[in-house]
Design a protein around this motif. Sequence first.
Motif, PDB file in Angstrom:
ATOM      1  N   PRO A  21     -49.370 -13.498  26.598  1.00 33.01           N
ATOM      2  CA  PRO A  21     -48.147 -12.993  25.969  1.00 33.01           C
ATOM      3  C   PRO A  21     -47.135 -12.569  27.027  1.00 33.01           C
ATOM      4  CG  PRO A  21     -49.862 -11.336  25.898  1.00 33.01           C
ATOM      5  CD  PRO A  21     -50.505 -12.580  26.436  1.00 33.01           C
ATOM      6  N   ARG A  22     -45.865 -12.552  26.634  1.00 37.18           N
ATOM      7  CA  ARG A  22     -44.834 -12.094  27.550  1.00 37.18           C
ATOM      8  C   ARG A  22     -45.043 -10.615  27.838  1.00 37.18           C
ATOM      9  NH1 ARG A  22     -38.271 -11.965  26.518  1.00 37.18           N
ATOM     10  NH2 ARG A  22     -37.680 -11.494  28.674  1.00 37.18           N
ATOM     11  N   PRO A  23     -44.966 -10.210  29.107  1.00 34.40           N
ATOM     12  CA  PRO A  23     -45.140  -8.790  29.426  1.00 34.40           C
ATOM     13  C   PRO A  23     -44.108  -7.932  28.713  1.00 34.40           C
ATOM     14  CG  PRO A  23     -45.231 -10.128  31.418  1.00 34.40           C
ATOM     15  CD  PRO A  23     -44.761 -11.034  30.312  1.00 34.40           C
ATOM     16  N   THR A  24     -44.478  -6.701  28.437  1.00 34.18           N
ATOM     17  CA  THR A  24     -43.545  -5.768  27.831  1.00 34.18           C
ATOM     18  C   THR A  24     -42.574  -5.274  28.904  1.00 34.18           C
ATOM     19  OG1 THR A  24     -44.901  -3.840  28.322  1.00 34.18           O
ATOM     20  CG2 THR A  24     -45.340  -4.995  26.239  1.00 34.18           C
ATOM     21  N   ARG A  25     -41.499  -4.619  28.447  1.00 31.20           N
ATOM     22  CA  ARG A  25     -40.546  -4.038  29.387  1.00 31.20           C
ATOM     23  C   ARG A  25     -41.239  -3.005  30.269  1.00 31.20           C
ATOM     24  NH1 ARG A  25     -35.002  -3.512  29.802  1.00 31.20           N
ATOM     25  NH2 ARG A  25     -34.762  -4.814  27.952  1.00 31.20           N
ATOM     26  N   GLU A  26     -42.130  -2.210  29.674  1.00 32.68           N
ATOM     27  CA  GLU A  26     -42.846  -1.192  30.450  1.00 32.68           C
ATOM     28  C   GLU A  26     -43.701  -1.836  31.532  1.00 32.68           C
ATOM     29  OE1 GLU A  26     -42.658  -1.298  27.152  1.00 32.68           O
ATOM     30  OE2 GLU A  26     -41.287   0.400  26.870  1.00 32.68           O
ATOM     31  N   GLU A  27     -44.353  -2.956  31.209  1.00 37.53           N
ATOM     32  CA  GLU A  27     -45.175  -3.656  32.202  1.00 37.53           C
ATOM     33  C   GLU A  27     -44.298  -4.231  33.311  1.00 37.53           C
ATOM     34  OE1 GLU A  27     -48.999  -5.239  29.615  1.00 37.53           O
ATOM     35  OE2 GLU A  27     -47.071  -6.290  29.422  1.00 37.53           O
ATOM     36  N   ALA A  28     -43.121  -4.737  32.938  1.00 37.45           N
ATOM     37  CA  ALA A  28     -42.210  -5.276  33.943  1.00 37.45           C
ATOM     38  C   ALA A  28     -41.728  -4.178  34.888  1.00 37.45           C
ATOM     39  CB  ALA A  28     -41.026  -5.956  33.261  1.00 37.45           C
ATOM     40  N   GLU A  29     -41.399  -3.013  34.327  1.00 35.38           N
ATOM     41  CA  GLU A  29     -40.955  -1.897  35.165  1.00 35.38           C
ATOM     42  C   GLU A  29     -42.076  -1.428  36.075  1.00 35.38           C
ATOM     43  OE1 GLU A  29     -39.353   1.089  32.613  1.00 35.38           O
ATOM     44  OE2 GLU A  29     -37.735  -0.194  31.866  1.00 35.38           O
ATOM     45  N   ALA A  30     -43.310  -1.436  35.581  1.00 38.53           N
ATOM     46  CA  ALA A  30     -44.449  -1.048  36.416  1.00 38.53           C
ATOM     47  C   ALA A  30     -44.624  -2.025  37.573  1.00 38.53           C
ATOM     48  CB  ALA A  30     -45.718  -0.984  35.571  1.00 38.53           C
TER      49      ALA A  30
END
Length: 210
Positions: A21-30
């Motif tokens: 699945p596409r990463p979440t915004r929180e995962e991208a920021e991490a």
Amino acid sequence: MDAVVKSFSPRTALKPSESAPRPTREEAEAAVRTLIRWAGDDPAREGLLDTPKRVVKAYEELFRGYREDAQDIMSKVFEEVGGYDDMVVVRDIPFHSHCEHHMVPFVGAAHIGYYPSEGVVGLSKLARVVDVFARRLQTQETMTAEIVGAIDEALKPRGVAVIIEAEHMCMSMRGVQKQGARTVTTQFTGVFRDDPAEQARFLTMVRGLR
């Protein structure tokens, strides 16, 4: 880069799936915070606290081409052109893209020409098509072919000519560090490919009218 465009299958965003699945915004920021730490800085210090949010927001803009379709942009074709059947050229279309190998920018200009067959498209649409493909992870060679293929598919012209000139930061900021070196790619279809005189005329219109 004068090869024939035999087929056109533009690269688009990956479809989310259960396995990837596409990463979440929180995962991208991490992930941005991880890169900051890897670079040797502290993502918790004041100046960097909001950097992950800013980077993710910037990526939405820089890579919006994955969410756009060149065929939708060129869906409106004007057939009433008052008998005009000569070359149409839009030159010096500025763009910025990102090298898919190092994810650093390359910046330049595109020059587009075509011979109408079934009609013409609004001139601003050609500039928007350049942006669709520029705002993805790219190589200049692929981007050149994708622009040609998209115009060929949408307009069915008698020929398409594209020249792209760009400076690649992966060459000027790192590696050999040769500032000012520019890469030029070209691709021609139809009458431009078959008749060297038409290629020369296109080049004259791009270079000779400055």
